[in-house]
Structures are given as structure tokens and as C-alpha cells.
Design a protein around this motif. Structure first.
Motif, PDB file in Angstrom:
ATOM      1  N   TRP A 162      -8.250  10.522 -14.810  1.00 13.27           N
ATOM      2  CA  TRP A 162      -7.586   9.162 -15.006  1.00 13.27           C
ATOM      3  C   TRP A 162      -8.241   8.355 -16.367  1.00 13.27           C
ATOM      4  O   TRP A 162      -7.782   7.429 -16.935  1.00 13.27           O
ATOM      5  CB  TRP A 162      -6.987   8.505 -13.932  1.00 13.27           C
ATOM      6  N   LEU A 163      -9.421   8.683 -16.490  1.00  9.53           N
ATOM      7  CA  LEU A 163     -10.254   7.613 -17.381  1.00  9.53           C
ATOM      8  C   LEU A 163     -10.519   8.846 -18.600  1.00  9.53           C
ATOM      9  O   LEU A 163     -11.540   8.190 -19.572  1.00  9.53           O
ATOM     10  CB  LEU A 163     -11.476   6.986 -16.817  1.00  9.53           C
ATOM     11  N   LEU A 164     -10.386  10.019 -18.593  1.00  7.69           N
ATOM     12  CA  LEU A 164     -10.750  10.992 -19.501  1.00  7.69           C
ATOM     13  C   LEU A 164     -10.125  10.543 -20.849  1.00  7.69           C
ATOM     14  O   LEU A 164      -8.938  10.040 -21.034  1.00  7.69           O
ATOM     15  CB  LEU A 164     -10.405  12.236 -19.396  1.00  7.69           C
ATOM     16  N   GLY A 165     -11.129  10.645 -21.736  1.00 11.39           N
ATOM     17  CA  GLY A 165     -10.700  10.233 -23.211  1.00 11.39           C
ATOM     18  C   GLY A 165     -10.936   8.575 -23.744  1.00 11.39           C
ATOM     19  O   GLY A 165     -10.761   8.177 -24.859  1.00 11.39           O
ATOM     20  N   ARG A 166     -11.399   7.936 -22.566  1.00 10.87           N
ATOM     21  CA  ARG A 166     -11.782   6.599 -22.773  1.00 10.87           C
ATOM     22  C   ARG A 166     -13.237   6.429 -22.884  1.00 10.87           C
ATOM     23  O   ARG A 166     -13.864   7.050 -22.045  1.00 10.87           O
ATOM     24  CB  ARG A 166     -11.027   5.691 -21.872  1.00 10.87           C
TER      25      ARG A 166
ATOM     26  N   LEU B 156      -7.650   1.722  -1.114  1.00 15.26           N
ATOM     27  CA  LEU B 156      -7.025   2.646  -2.108  1.00 15.26           C
ATOM     28  C   LEU B 156      -7.951   3.037  -3.098  1.00 15.26           C
ATOM     29  O   LEU B 156      -7.765   4.083  -3.801  1.00 15.26           O
ATOM     30  CB  LEU B 156      -5.674   2.145  -2.790  1.00 15.26           C
ATOM     31  N   GLY B 157      -8.929   2.140  -3.342  1.00 18.49           N
ATOM     32  CA  GLY B 157      -9.928   2.361  -4.584  1.00 18.49           C
ATOM     33  C   GLY B 157      -9.416   1.652  -5.709  1.00 18.49           C
ATOM     34  O   GLY B 157      -8.425   0.744  -5.700  1.00 18.49           O
ATOM     35  N   PRO B 158      -9.846   1.751  -6.765  1.00 12.64           N
ATOM     36  CA  PRO B 158      -9.731   1.154  -7.997  1.00 12.64           C
ATOM     37  C   PRO B 158      -8.291   1.209  -8.585  1.00 12.64           C
ATOM     38  O   PRO B 158      -7.335   2.126  -8.167  1.00 12.64           O
ATOM     39  CB  PRO B 158     -10.260   1.861  -9.074  1.00 12.64           C
TER      40      PRO B 158
ATOM     41  N   PRO C 175      -4.224   4.326 -10.688  1.00 11.91           N
ATOM     42  CA  PRO C 175      -4.592   4.906 -12.083  1.00 11.91           C
ATOM     43  C   PRO C 175      -4.425   6.501 -12.027  1.00 11.91           C
ATOM     44  O   PRO C 175      -4.105   7.043 -13.133  1.00 11.91           O
ATOM     45  CB  PRO C 175      -5.917   4.483 -12.343  1.00 11.91           C
ATOM     46  N   SER C 176      -4.575   7.102 -10.922  1.00  7.20           N
ATOM     47  CA  SER C 176      -4.503   8.458 -10.906  1.00  7.20           C
ATOM     48  C   SER C 176      -2.998   8.883 -10.728  1.00  7.20           C
ATOM     49  O   SER C 176      -2.779  10.266 -10.913  1.00  7.20           O
ATOM     50  CB  SER C 176      -5.065   9.318  -9.578  1.00  7.20           C
ATOM     51  N   ASP C 177      -2.080   8.267 -10.794  1.00  2.31           N
ATOM     52  CA  ASP C 177      -0.469   8.707 -10.882  1.00  2.31           C
ATOM     53  C   ASP C 177       0.239   8.263 -12.188  1.00  2.31           C
ATOM     54  O   ASP C 177       0.376   7.110 -12.580  1.00  2.31           O
ATOM     55  CB  ASP C 177       0.229   7.914  -9.668  1.00  2.31           C
TER      56      ASP C 177
ATOM     57  N   GLN D  42       1.041  -1.291  -0.021  1.00  7.21           N
ATOM     58  CA  GLN D  42      -0.102  -0.047  -0.067  1.00  7.21           C
ATOM     59  C   GLN D  42       0.764   1.348  -0.015  1.00  7.21           C
ATOM     60  O   GLN D  42       0.627   2.088  -0.791  1.00  7.21           O
ATOM     61  CB  GLN D  42      -1.104  -0.141   1.152  1.00  7.21           C
ATOM     62  N   GLU D  43       1.851   1.162   0.807  1.00  9.31           N
ATOM     63  CA  GLU D  43       2.829   2.405   0.876  1.00  9.31           C
ATOM     64  C   GLU D  43       3.490   2.724  -0.582  1.00  9.31           C
ATOM     65  O   GLU D  43       3.611   3.868  -1.094  1.00  9.31           O
ATOM     66  CB  GLU D  43       3.894   2.147   1.733  1.00  9.31           C
ATOM     67  N   THR D  44       3.932   1.618  -1.034  1.00 10.83           N
ATOM     68  CA  THR D  44       4.486   1.846  -2.401  1.00 10.83           C
ATOM     69  C   THR D  44       3.490   2.185  -3.542  1.00 10.83           C
ATOM     70  O   THR D  44       4.034   3.150  -4.242  1.00 10.83           O
ATOM     71  CB  THR D  44       5.064   0.136  -3.176  1.00 10.83           C
ATOM     72  N   LEU D  45       2.284   1.876  -3.529  1.00 10.27           N
ATOM     73  CA  LEU D  45       1.268   2.322  -4.528  1.00 10.27           C
ATOM     74  C   LEU D  45       1.114   3.969  -4.203  1.00 10.27           C
ATOM     75  O   LEU D  45       1.029   4.622  -5.142  1.00 10.27           O
ATOM     76  CB  LEU D  45       0.298   1.480  -4.442  1.00 10.27           C
ATOM     77  N   THR D  46       0.831   4.102  -2.771  1.00 11.30           N
ATOM     78  CA  THR D  46       0.577   5.577  -2.582  1.00 11.30           C
ATOM     79  C   THR D  46       1.496   6.389  -2.878  1.00 11.30           C
ATOM     80  O   THR D  46       1.446   7.620  -3.268  1.00 11.30           O
ATOM     81  CB  THR D  46       0.384   5.679  -0.953  1.00 11.30           C
TER      82      THR D  46
END
Length: 204
Positions: free
Chosen positions: A104-108, A128-130, A35-37, A12-16
């Protein structure tokens, strides 16, 4: 199945912090990132040498997380979500509602989404969410059986590795629930007959 709190905390820390995690899933080995990063997502593409025009799938903890990011749950998608293969080795392609879609999903216009049957992943998704998720292999090659083999194959080094092996040699089955009637686009761990049994009474 219990989750090792140390592994959960470190993953979790790695992803955050914008890292990429290599770990076993309930199917093949996977790479996951927030996905937001954008830098983390870029690293996933680089690790796999995946063409940027091929969008990454999304994993979630529940159907509620799908609607939260603007996913359109059709009757066929609901049937798949309510089936015995969710959580499990079934991925659905769904449309997106532009007015509720995050950056993070704009354009799709659509995305592929799955609820994994894996305690560690579900804990990460709940906290963390999706997450963006994809098989841990170079694009076009078979996914290795162990995380060490995957790390050796990838173009670079993941930021954190949960050591383990693939629980299945088959990827998830992919069903496009955005079209009517729903269409099987990839046969994997769930057979065509099993998918047809889910969808046979659906009339979108």
C-alpha cells in the motif's frame, strides 16, 4: 480517557470490512481507512474529491509502527517523535525504505505520519495497525466543526460516524524530516518557534 467499547468495536468492524470512518480526532475532524484496502482508500478520495496525485497521510500508534512499514527515522524525525507534541498535533514527512515497504506504500518515496493524542484512534491503531487518515472536508475547503456538518459537506456517505466535534480549528503542523535541515511545510497547532526549539540542536 476511556474508550466506549461499543464505538470501538463498531469502528473497528467497519474498518476491517473495508469501510471509511468519520470521527473526531485530537485536531480537526478526520476520515480514516485501512491503507491495505484499495476500495476504502478510493472511497476516501471520492468523499473528499481529492486529486489522486495528493497522497494521504498515515497515523500510527507508535514509532515502532513507523519502522515496521519502512519509515526512515532521521535524527530530526526522532527529535519530533520524542517531543511533547507526539502524540499530538505534529506530523512529520519521512522517507521510505523500498525493501520493507508494504504494497500500500509502493511507488511512494515519502509519507506524512502522525501519532494522534486520541484514545479511540490509538486503540484502533494498536488493534489494526497504521491507518490512512485525512481531514473530513471537501478538498480545498475548511473542515467543519461537527461530524454532522462534515457528513453533509462530503461527496457521499462515510460507512460509520462517531458523532462529535472538532477539538481544534487548527490542523497539525507538518515538518519535512526527510530533507536536511528539516523544513516546516505547514504551520498548524504547533508554532514555528516551538518547532525551531525542537530542531535547533539537530545536525543530520
Amino acid at each position: 480517557m476511556s474508550v466506549d467499547p461499543r464505538i470501538l468495536g463498531e469502528a473497528q468492524e467497519t474498518l476491517t470490512n473495508g469501510g471509511v470512518v468519520l470521527l473526531p480526532t485530537d485536531t480537526v475532524l478526520g476520515l480514516v481507512a485501512l491503507p491495505s484496502d484499495t476500495q476504502a482508500v478510493d472511497k476516501v478520495y471520492a468523499l473528499k474529491q481529492r486529486p489522486r496525485d495528493k497522497n494521504l497521510p498515515i497515523i500510527v500508534a507508535s514509532a515502532d509502527q513507523i519502522t515496521a512499514f519502512g519509515g526512515q527515522i532521521t535524527r530530526s524525525a526522532r527529535a519530533c517523535l520524542d517531543s511533547q507534541y507526539m502524540p499530538g498535533p505534529l506530523t512529520i514527512a519521512i522517507g521510505l525504505q523500498a525493501n520493507t515497504t508494504p504494497k500500500w506504500l509502493l511507488g511512494r518515496a515519502e509519507c506524512a505520519v502522525r501519532i494522534p493524542d486520541d484514545a479511540l484512534l490509538l486503540a484502533l491503531l494498536t488493534n489494526l495497525g497504521p491507518l490512512m487518515a485525512t481531514s473530513a472536508n471537501l478538498s480545498g475547503q475548511d473542515t467543519p466543526q461537527t461530524t454532522q456538518e462534515a457528513a453533509d459537506q462530503l461527496n457521499g456517505t462515510p460507512d460509520y460516524v462517531v458523532a462529535g466535534h472538532a477539538k481544534s480549528q487548527a490542523p497539525s503542523t507538518l515538518v519535512n524530516c526527510r530533507v536536511t535541515p528539516a523544513k516546516i511545510e505547514r504551520i498548524g497547532a504547533v508554532s514555528e518557534a516551538e518547532i525551531n526549539a525542537i530542531l535547533e540542536h539537530i545536525d543530520d
